[in-house]
Design a protein around this motif. Structure first.
Motif, PDB file in Angstrom:
ATOM      1  N   ALA A   6     -51.936  39.756 -63.926  1.00 14.33           N
ATOM      2  CA  ALA A   6     -51.471  39.152 -62.673  1.00 14.33           C
ATOM      3  C   ALA A   6     -50.497  40.060 -61.928  1.00 14.33           C
ATOM      4  CB  ALA A   6     -50.814  37.801 -62.954  1.00 14.33           C
ATOM      5  N   VAL A   7     -49.685  40.818 -62.650  1.00 13.36           N
ATOM      6  CA  VAL A   7     -48.730  41.717 -61.984  1.00 13.36           C
ATOM      7  C   VAL A   7     -49.275  43.127 -61.830  1.00 13.36           C
ATOM      8  CG1 VAL A   7     -46.696  40.395 -62.678  1.00 13.36           C
ATOM      9  CG2 VAL A   7     -47.495  42.244 -64.131  1.00 13.36           C
ATOM     10  N   GLY A  28     -51.966  34.877 -73.110  1.00 14.66           N
ATOM     11  CA  GLY A  28     -51.048  34.621 -71.998  1.00 14.66           C
ATOM     12  C   GLY A  28     -50.356  35.889 -71.526  1.00 14.66           C
ATOM     13  N   LEU A  29     -49.940  36.741 -72.459  1.00 13.61           N
ATOM     14  CA  LEU A  29     -49.320  38.019 -72.077  1.00 13.61           C
ATOM     15  C   LEU A  29     -50.298  38.913 -71.332  1.00 13.61           C
ATOM     16  CD1 LEU A  29     -47.113  39.335 -75.023  1.00 13.61           C
ATOM     17  CD2 LEU A  29     -46.407  38.697 -72.734  1.00 13.61           C
ATOM     18  N   LEU A  53     -43.928  44.178 -71.597  1.00 19.82           N
ATOM     19  CA  LEU A  53     -45.091  43.496 -72.179  1.00 19.82           C
ATOM     20  C   LEU A  53     -45.371  43.990 -73.598  1.00 19.82           C
ATOM     21  CD1 LEU A  53     -47.557  43.291 -69.150  1.00 19.82           C
ATOM     22  CD2 LEU A  53     -46.391  41.405 -70.290  1.00 19.82           C
ATOM     23  N   LEU A  69     -50.645  37.552 -67.881  1.00 13.88           N
ATOM     24  CA  LEU A  69     -49.448  37.868 -67.102  1.00 13.88           C
ATOM     25  C   LEU A  69     -49.465  39.320 -66.647  1.00 13.88           C
ATOM     26  CD1 LEU A  69     -46.620  37.032 -66.057  1.00 13.88           C
ATOM     27  CD2 LEU A  69     -45.725  37.785 -68.282  1.00 13.88           C
TER      28      LEU A  69
END
Length: 174
Positions: free
Chosen positions: A119-120, A112-113, A62, A116
């Motif tokens: 989310a993980v 968006g990053l 990331l 993401l």
């Protein structure tokens, strides 16, 4: 520094940069154009939480993606900036509407990053955003300095009020 201080620094730098980019500014090759990005990078890299200790690989991926987005945003911003030379040889720049598009896309990709990563389950510190902002500013400034060296002064200057007038020598008839 705390995350709040980093976040405030990021917001302050972004506001200053955005406000300044739509005013015509003289580009000077002699300036220390790399100083602000260097300070931002040093401040960010001093933070211990730039990588999540529980998800080092995902956090590093990331961070790498964040840096790539920062580099691409800086390059896009620099190439969409209008550059011109004055008759005195000074080179000026001003961002265009296309620059706004580059900023919007860059910010959307960063959001968006972040989504993401959330989310993980990767904890993302503001230091990563600060490093990417430093990369953005460094690339933009470097490309603008490079582009400014290739711009020639405008041909044929126009006289302004107060300039000494040059009169053509006419032949007198006797």
């Amino acid at each position: 520094m705390s995350g709040l201080v980093n976040a405030l620094m990021i917001v302050a730098v972004v506001v200053v940069v955005i406000v300044r980019q739509f005013r015509a500014q003289q580009i000077g090759a002699g300036r220390r154009w790399w100083l602000v990005p260097l300070i931002l990078a040093v401040v960010a890299l001093r933070e211990p939480g730039i990588l999540d200790v529980h998800h080092r690989t995902a956090s590093a991926v990331l961070l790498g993606a964040e840096l790539l987005i920062g580099l691409a945003t800086g390059a896009g911003w620099a190439w969409t900036t209008r550059i011109w030379a004055q008759p005195d040889g000074s080179v000026w720049s001003k961002s265009t509407k296309a620059s706004v598009t580059v900023w919007v896309i860059g910010i959307a990709l960063r959001v968006g990053l972040y989504a993401l990563g959330a989310a993980v389950g990767v904890h993302q510190d503001s230091a990563a955003l600060l490093v990417a902002l430093a990369a953005t500013l460094l690339v933009r400034s470097g490309i603008l300095i490079w582009r400014a060296q290739t711009v020639a002064p405008a041909a044929g200057s126009t006289a302004a009020y107060g300039d000494p007038m040059v009169r053509s020598a006419r032949k007198e008839r006797v």
